[in-house]
Design a protein around this motif. Structure first.
Motif, mmCIF file in Angstrom:
data_model
loop_
_atom_site.group_PDB
_atom_site.id
_atom_site.type_symbol
_atom_site.label_atom_id
_atom_site.label_comp_id
_atom_site.label_asym_id
_atom_site.label_seq_id
_atom_site.Cartn_x
_atom_site.Cartn_y
_atom_site.Cartn_z
ATOM 1 N N TYR A 198 0.791 -1.225 0.000
ATOM 2 C CA TYR A 198 0.000 0.000 0.000
ATOM 3 C C TYR A 198 0.825 1.278 0.000
ATOM 4 O O TYR A 198 0.267 2.355 0.025
ATOM 5 C CB TYR A 198 -0.947 0.008 1.205
ATOM 6 N N ILE A 199 2.138 1.178 0.005
ATOM 7 C CA ILE A 199 2.952 2.392 -0.037
ATOM 8 C C ILE A 199 2.798 3.025 -1.421
ATOM 9 O O ILE A 199 2.910 2.328 -2.430
ATOM 10 C CB ILE A 199 4.435 2.087 0.250
ATOM 11 N N PRO A 200 2.537 4.321 -1.481
ATOM 12 C CA PRO A 200 2.419 4.972 -2.788
ATOM 13 C C PRO A 200 3.690 4.757 -3.626
ATOM 14 O O PRO A 200 4.798 4.775 -3.087
ATOM 15 C CB PRO A 200 2.248 6.453 -2.435
ATOM 16 N N LYS A 201 3.525 4.552 -4.911
ATOM 17 C CA LYS A 201 4.672 4.286 -5.788
ATOM 18 C C LYS A 201 5.666 5.438 -5.789
ATOM 19 O O LYS A 201 6.848 5.239 -5.978
ATOM 20 C CB LYS A 201 4.177 4.013 -7.208
ATOM 21 N N TYR A 238 2.741 17.163 0.358
ATOM 22 C CA TYR A 238 1.801 16.420 -0.484
ATOM 23 C C TYR A 238 2.068 16.694 -1.958
ATOM 24 O O TYR A 238 2.034 15.784 -2.778
ATOM 25 C CB TYR A 238 0.357 16.761 -0.110
ATOM 26 N N LYS A 239 2.357 17.947 -2.276
ATOM 27 C CA LYS A 239 2.623 18.299 -3.671
ATOM 28 C C LYS A 239 3.850 17.558 -4.195
ATOM 29 O O LYS A 239 3.855 17.045 -5.311
ATOM 30 C CB LYS A 239 2.823 19.806 -3.803
ATOM 31 N N LYS A 240 4.913 17.467 -3.371
ATOM 32 C CA LYS A 240 6.130 16.751 -3.766
ATOM 33 C C LYS A 240 5.871 15.265 -3.982
ATOM 34 O O LYS A 240 6.618 14.603 -4.695
ATOM 35 C CB LYS A 240 7.211 16.898 -2.696
ATOM 36 N N ASN A 241 4.815 14.742 -3.367
ATOM 37 C CA ASN A 241 4.514 13.312 -3.435
ATOM 38 C C ASN A 241 3.224 13.029 -4.207
ATOM 39 O O ASN A 241 2.522 12.058 -3.920
ATOM 40 C CB ASN A 241 4.420 12.738 -2.013
ATOM 41 N N LYS A 242 2.910 13.880 -5.178
ATOM 42 C CA LYS A 242 1.738 13.727 -6.038
ATOM 43 C C LYS A 242 0.442 13.588 -5.248
ATOM 44 O O LYS A 242 -0.421 12.769 -5.560
ATOM 45 C CB LYS A 242 1.932 12.545 -6.990
ATOM 46 N N ASN A 243 0.333 14.368 -4.190
ATOM 47 C CA ASN A 243 -0.846 14.455 -3.326
ATOM 48 C C ASN A 243 -1.183 13.174 -2.562
ATOM 49 O O ASN A 243 -2.283 13.027 -2.041
ATOM 50 C CB ASN A 243 -2.077 14.939 -4.100
ATOM 51 N N LYS A 244 -0.242 12.221 -2.492
ATOM 52 C CA LYS A 244 -0.444 11.005 -1.699
ATOM 53 C C LYS A 244 0.742 10.846 -0.763
ATOM 54 O O LYS A 244 1.878 11.052 -1.162
ATOM 55 C CB LYS A 244 -0.557 9.786 -2.602
ATOM 56 N N SER A 281 -2.806 8.659 3.045
ATOM 57 C CA SER A 281 -3.775 9.726 2.808
ATOM 58 C C SER A 281 -3.524 10.416 1.475
ATOM 59 O O SER A 281 -2.457 10.312 0.884
ATOM 60 C CB SER A 281 -3.725 10.743 3.952
ATOM 61 N N GLN A 282 -4.549 11.111 1.032
ATOM 62 C CA GLN A 282 -4.488 11.854 -0.218
ATOM 63 C C GLN A 282 -5.001 13.255 0.072
ATOM 64 O O GLN A 282 -5.990 13.428 0.788
ATOM 65 C CB GLN A 282 -5.360 11.168 -1.266
ATOM 66 N N MET A 283 -4.330 14.250 -0.479
ATOM 67 C CA MET A 283 -4.732 15.642 -0.260
ATOM 68 C C MET A 283 -5.954 15.946 -1.122
ATOM 69 O O MET A 283 -5.947 15.738 -2.324
ATOM 70 C CB MET A 283 -3.579 16.581 -0.615
ATOM 71 N N LYS A 284 -7.002 16.392 -0.464
ATOM 72 C CA LYS A 284 -8.231 16.820 -1.141
ATOM 73 C C LYS A 284 -8.516 18.237 -0.668
ATOM 74 O O LYS A 284 -8.868 18.450 0.485
ATOM 75 C CB LYS A 284 -9.407 15.915 -0.770
ATOM 76 N N TYR A 294 -7.984 10.769 4.789
ATOM 77 C CA TYR A 294 -7.332 9.514 5.161
ATOM 78 C C TYR A 294 -8.039 8.357 4.480
ATOM 79 O O TYR A 294 -9.222 8.130 4.679
ATOM 80 C CB TYR A 294 -7.311 9.366 6.685
ATOM 81 N N LEU A 295 -7.282 7.643 3.654
ATOM 82 C CA LEU A 295 -7.845 6.558 2.873
ATOM 83 C C LEU A 295 -7.749 5.212 3.583
ATOM 84 O O LEU A 295 -8.591 4.354 3.394
ATOM 85 C CB LEU A 295 -7.124 6.462 1.521
ATOM 86 N N ARG A 296 -6.721 5.051 4.395
ATOM 87 C CA ARG A 296 -6.500 3.749 4.999
ATOM 88 C C ARG A 296 -5.559 3.873 6.185
ATOM 89 O O ARG A 296 -4.592 4.608 6.159
ATOM 90 C CB ARG A 296 -5.863 2.821 3.967
#
Length: 165
Positions: free
Chosen positions: A54-57, A96-102, A127-130, A136-138
């Motif tokens: 589940y770690i963001p790519k 979040y911006k540096k990490n594509k909002n995830k 989490s994802q920035m909205k 928080y997604l998970r």
């Protein structure tokens, strides 16, 4: 004046080196801060043992993003070869911006007492920035590090792990 200059220089350098190496923390770490460092080290050991799907790519390897609270301890810039980044309301959007909002962030819990044992917990959140705040997604892995009070000091007892791998 020539004899004083070397002493002044040595004192100045001895003050600047720790501050440059540990800019996020006060030097030296308090006993309370060192308990949190131990808890993060235990999290890292378990984190490295498991395959984590589940770690963001785009997540930067060897980097831990820690959400701050009012009571968050002073932490060094690096723990066990991992860069520690403190995420505050002021710099949250930038990270979040540096990490594509995830982002995979860690939340630290205050030191608590359970059955005469001192406990510090960590939860990881994907989490994802909205908009202006993260969604928080998970909830991922959790870590609980237990300490006992012996001879006037808190001593590491064990760590417990669980959650979604």
């Amino acid at each position: 004046m020539i004899k004083i200059l070397p002493v002044t220089f040595i004192l100045t350098i001895s003050f600047l080196i720790p501050n440059a190496l540990f800019a996020q923390s006060s030097w030296p770490l308090s006993e309370n801060d060192s308990l949190y460092v131990k808890t993060i080290q235990e999290y890292i050991v378990e984190h490295e043992k498991r395959p984590y799907k589940y770690i963001p790519k785009n997540h930067v390897q060897k980097t831990l993003y820690i959400d701050v609270e009012d009571w968050t301890p002073n932490l060094p810039n690096f723990i066990s070869d991992y860069k520690i980044i403190i995420v505050t309301p002021k710099n949250r959007a930038t990270h979040y911006k540096k990490n594509k909002n995830k982002l995979l962030t860690l939340s630290l819990f205050p030191l608590s007492i359970e059955n005469k044992t001192f406990v510090i917990g960590i939860n990881e959140f994907y989490s994802q920035m909205k908009g202006k705040s993260p969604k928080y997604l998970r909830i991922g892995m959790w870590t609980r590090t237990l300490f006992t009070y012996e001879n006037g000091k808190l001593r590491y007892l064990k760590s417990e792990f669980g959650g979604v791998y």
